[in-house]
Design an enzyme around this catalytic site. Structure first.
Site, PDB file in Angstrom:
ATOM      1  N   ASN A 173       2.342   5.965  -9.922  1.00 46.95           N
ATOM      2  CA  ASN A 173       1.064   5.986 -10.639  1.00 46.95           C
ATOM      3  C   ASN A 173      -0.164   5.759  -9.759  1.00 46.95           C
ATOM      4  OD1 ASN A 173      -0.733   5.417 -13.148  1.00 46.95           O
ATOM      5  ND2 ASN A 173      -0.886   3.553 -11.918  1.00 46.95           N
ATOM      6  N   ASP A 233       0.891  -1.158   0.000  1.00 47.26           N
ATOM      7  CA  ASP A 233       0.000   0.000   0.000  1.00 47.26           C
ATOM      8  C   ASP A 233       0.933   1.213   0.000  1.00 47.26           C
ATOM      9  OD1 ASP A 233      -1.406   2.236   0.821  1.00 47.26           O
ATOM     10  OD2 ASP A 233      -2.649   1.133   2.244  1.00 47.26           O
ATOM     11  N   VAL A 234       0.886   2.020  -1.065  1.00 50.95           N
ATOM     12  CA  VAL A 234       1.875   3.104  -1.199  1.00 50.95           C
ATOM     13  C   VAL A 234       1.741   4.185  -0.133  1.00 50.95           C
ATOM     14  CG1 VAL A 234       2.220   2.782  -3.687  1.00 50.95           C
ATOM     15  CG2 VAL A 234       0.477   4.415  -2.874  1.00 50.95           C
ATOM     16  N   TYR A 280      -9.332  15.253  -4.589  1.00 52.12           N
ATOM     17  CA  TYR A 280      -8.533  14.793  -5.740  1.00 52.12           C
ATOM     18  C   TYR A 280      -7.769  15.960  -6.357  1.00 52.12           C
ATOM     19  CZ  TYR A 280      -7.540  12.284 -10.135  1.00 52.12           C
ATOM     20  OH  TYR A 280      -6.920  11.687 -11.213  1.00 52.12           O
ATOM     21  N   LYS A 333      -3.610  16.488  -6.595  1.00 54.67           N
ATOM     22  CA  LYS A 333      -2.844  16.630  -7.837  1.00 54.67           C
ATOM     23  C   LYS A 333      -2.179  18.011  -7.913  1.00 54.67           C
ATOM     24  CE  LYS A 333      -3.979  12.502  -9.398  1.00 54.67           C
ATOM     25  NZ  LYS A 333      -3.013  11.397  -9.506  1.00 54.67           N
TER      26      LYS A 333
HETATM   27  P1  NDP Z   1      -7.223   2.579 -11.937  1.00 59.90           P
HETATM   28  O1  NDP Z   1      -8.222   2.614 -10.838  1.00 59.90           O
HETATM   29  O2  NDP Z   1      -7.428   1.661 -13.087  1.00 59.90           O
HETATM   30  O3  NDP Z   1      -5.771   2.298 -11.352  1.00 59.90           O
HETATM   31  C1  NDP Z   1      -5.323   2.786 -10.119  1.00 59.90           C
HETATM   32  C2  NDP Z   1      -4.462   1.711  -9.514  1.00 59.90           C
HETATM   33  O4  NDP Z   1      -3.910   2.183  -8.256  1.00 59.90           O
HETATM   34  C3  NDP Z   1      -5.270   0.450  -9.200  1.00 59.90           C
HETATM   35  O5  NDP Z   1      -4.521  -0.686  -9.590  1.00 59.90           O
HETATM   36  C4  NDP Z   1      -5.409   0.520  -7.692  1.00 59.90           C
HETATM   37  O6  NDP Z   1      -5.584  -0.746  -7.081  1.00 59.90           O
HETATM   38  C5  NDP Z   1      -4.069   1.125  -7.316  1.00 59.90           C
HETATM   39  N1  NDP Z   1      -4.071   1.626  -5.953  1.00 59.90           N
HETATM   40  C6  NDP Z   1      -5.047   2.321  -5.306  1.00 59.90           C
HETATM   41  N2  NDP Z   1      -4.676   2.588  -4.057  1.00 59.90           N
HETATM   42  C7  NDP Z   1      -3.426   2.059  -3.902  1.00 59.90           C
HETATM   43  C8  NDP Z   1      -2.513   1.999  -2.821  1.00 59.90           C
HETATM   44  N3  NDP Z   1      -2.802   2.543  -1.634  1.00 59.90           N
HETATM   45  N4  NDP Z   1      -1.329   1.367  -3.007  1.00 59.90           N
HETATM   46  C9  NDP Z   1      -1.025   0.797  -4.196  1.00 59.90           C
HETATM   47  N5  NDP Z   1      -1.864   0.810  -5.241  1.00 59.90           N
HETATM   48  C10 NDP Z   1      -3.047   1.433  -5.100  1.00 59.90           C
HETATM   49  O7  NDP Z   1      -7.106   4.083 -12.453  1.00 59.90           O
HETATM   50  P2  NDP Z   1      -6.160   4.771 -13.554  1.00 59.90           P
HETATM   51  O8  NDP Z   1      -5.300   3.782 -14.207  1.00 59.90           O
HETATM   52  O9  NDP Z   1      -7.014   5.613 -14.356  1.00 59.90           O
HETATM   53  O10 NDP Z   1      -5.301   5.733 -12.615  1.00 59.90           O
HETATM   54  C11 NDP Z   1      -3.884   5.720 -12.554  1.00 59.90           C
HETATM   55  C12 NDP Z   1      -3.388   7.120 -12.211  1.00 59.90           C
HETATM   56  O11 NDP Z   1      -3.729   8.009 -13.282  1.00 59.90           O
HETATM   57  C13 NDP Z   1      -3.998   7.726 -10.946  1.00 59.90           C
HETATM   58  O12 NDP Z   1      -3.000   8.417 -10.217  1.00 59.90           O
HETATM   59  C14 NDP Z   1      -5.026   8.699 -11.493  1.00 59.90           C
HETATM   60  O13 NDP Z   1      -5.273   9.761 -10.609  1.00 59.90           O
HETATM   61  C15 NDP Z   1      -4.331   9.156 -12.761  1.00 59.90           C
HETATM   62  N6  NDP Z   1      -5.235   9.749 -13.737  1.00 59.90           N
HETATM   63  C16 NDP Z   1      -6.155   8.984 -14.415  1.00 59.90           C
HETATM   64  C17 NDP Z   1      -6.989   9.568 -15.347  1.00 59.90           C
HETATM   65  C18 NDP Z   1      -8.007   8.823 -16.142  1.00 59.90           C
HETATM   66  O14 NDP Z   1      -8.767   9.463 -16.896  1.00 59.90           O
HETATM   67  N7  NDP Z   1      -8.085   7.497 -16.053  1.00 59.90           N
HETATM   68  C19 NDP Z   1      -6.919  11.015 -15.627  1.00 59.90           C
HETATM   69  C20 NDP Z   1      -5.927  11.718 -14.871  1.00 59.90           C
HETATM   70  C21 NDP Z   1      -5.120  11.087 -13.969  1.00 59.90           C
HETATM   71  P3  NDP Z   1      -7.125  -1.217  -6.786  1.00 59.90           P
HETATM   72  O15 NDP Z   1      -7.730  -1.445  -8.151  1.00 59.90           O
HETATM   73  O16 NDP Z   1      -6.948  -2.446  -5.986  1.00 59.90           O
HETATM   74  O17 NDP Z   1      -7.780  -0.096  -6.045  1.00 59.90           O
END
Ligand code: NDP
Length: 270
Positions: free
Chosen positions: A95, A68-69, A168, A172
């Site tokens: 990420n 957990d980051v 959020y 950011k």
């Molecule tokens: P997803 O929900 O698909 O991916 C996020 C990932 O982060 C998931 O695998 C999640 O795991 C993991 N995660 C959440 N909490 C933790 C934690 N405490 N420790 C480790 N891992 C964790 O979303 P996206 O791929 O879209 O998001 C990735 C990044 O991109 C984020 O930072 C988001 O803010 C950013 N972003 C995304 C946008 C979009 O349009 N999709 C736009 C702008 C920014 P789990 O699934 O188990 O929760």
């Protein structure tokens, strides 16, 4: 697609790599020749293992690493595990991130804290461990011109205010100055720190915004380029930003948003 030589000999850690943008980044970094540590939460073990399996099937190297980051001990153990397995680290893709949305007057302290802890504190904890490892290892000019590279996954909402998402947007916005400050502090060590600000990318985090035709139409009105982004759009930008092709780039944010930050509302009205 990038050539396998782009990142050969380098080790990358991608946080939150079991889905969405993180998954695409891990796959693309492996295709570009990096050995990849796939960070995931305990609940995502099956997804992470399947990603590691598909990278290995394609001839790449990958390991799953749980943490957990937002938890300092877990982050430190994760970095120790990566260095134990691969010898060092050259690339961190910070990420992992979440949303927990609410109208401002309804937002609970718990919602505020959770988003800040994962999206901002989590990036601080991982970046700190990465910089420590880059400094410990020292230069490897035959592998990369920089001592190390960090990409902070930000959002267009480091710039665009977002009603109903105060936690959020604050996470950011804070990340933008965290990234620039680390970049300033370590540029003389040849550590490059940059951010990517994705626009609307088709992943589980924003499924409600694209999964129905009506929602997708509303979303497209905000995107001058006329399509919703795909995780691969971000992964390609990450590969460039952590390679020697961008060796003179540090402390900057690359917007990968189809023009979302071009104020499309002003196209016919201003
Ligand atoms: P997803 O929900 O698909 O991916 C996020 C990932 O982060 C998931 O695998 C999640 O795991 C993991 N995660 C959440 N909490 C933790 C934690 N405490 N420790 C480790 N891992 C964790 O979303 P996206 O791929 O879209 O998001 C990735 C990044 O991109 C984020 O930072 C988001 O803010 C950013 N972003 C995304 C946008 C979009 O349009 N999709 C736009 C702008 C920014 P789990 O699934 O188990 O929760």
């Amino acid at each position: 697609m990038w050539d396998r030589d782009l990142l050969s000999g380098q080790v990358a850690l991608v946080t939150g790599a079991s889905s969405g943008i993180g998954r695409a980044c891990a796959e693309a970094l492996a295709r570009a020749g990096a050995r990849v540590a796939v960070n995931h939460l305990p609940a995502e073990t099956a997804e992470a293992r399947s990603l590691v399996g598909s990278i290995r099937d394609a001839g790449g190297e990958a390991i799953p690493v749980v943490a957990d980051v937002s938890t300092e001990d877990q982050v430190r153990s994760m970095f120790a595990e990566v260095v134990g397995a691969f010898g060092t680290l050259h690339i961190l893709v910070n990420n992992a991130g979440i949303q927990s949305d609410a109208a401002f007057t309804d937002m609970t302290l718990d919602q505020w804290r959770k988003v800040i802890e994962i999206n901002l504190t989590g990036q601080f904890l991982c970046a700190r461990e990465a910089v420590r490892e880059f400094l410990r290892r020292g230069p490897q000019p035959e592998v990369s011109k920089a001592l190390g590279k960090i990409v902070c996954m930000s959002s267009v909402h480091q710039t665009i205010p977002w009603a109903g998402h105060a936690n959020y947007a604050a996470s950011k916005g804070g990340l933008a100055l965290l990234m620039q400050t680390i970049a300033q502090e370590f540029a003389s060590h040849r550590i490059r720190v940059n951010a990517i600000a994705p626009g609307a990318i088709r992943t589980p985090i924003n499924r409600d915004a694209w999964s129905s035709e009506e929602a997708a139409e509303e979303l497209l009105a905000l995107i001058p380029y006329g399509r919703i982004g795909e995780p691969g759009d971000i992964a390609d930008a990450v590969c460039w930003l952590v390679s020697d092709l961008s060796d003179y780039v540090t402390g900057t944010t690359l917007y990968v948003d189809g023009g979302m930050t071009l104020y499309p509302g002003f196209r016919e009205n201003g």
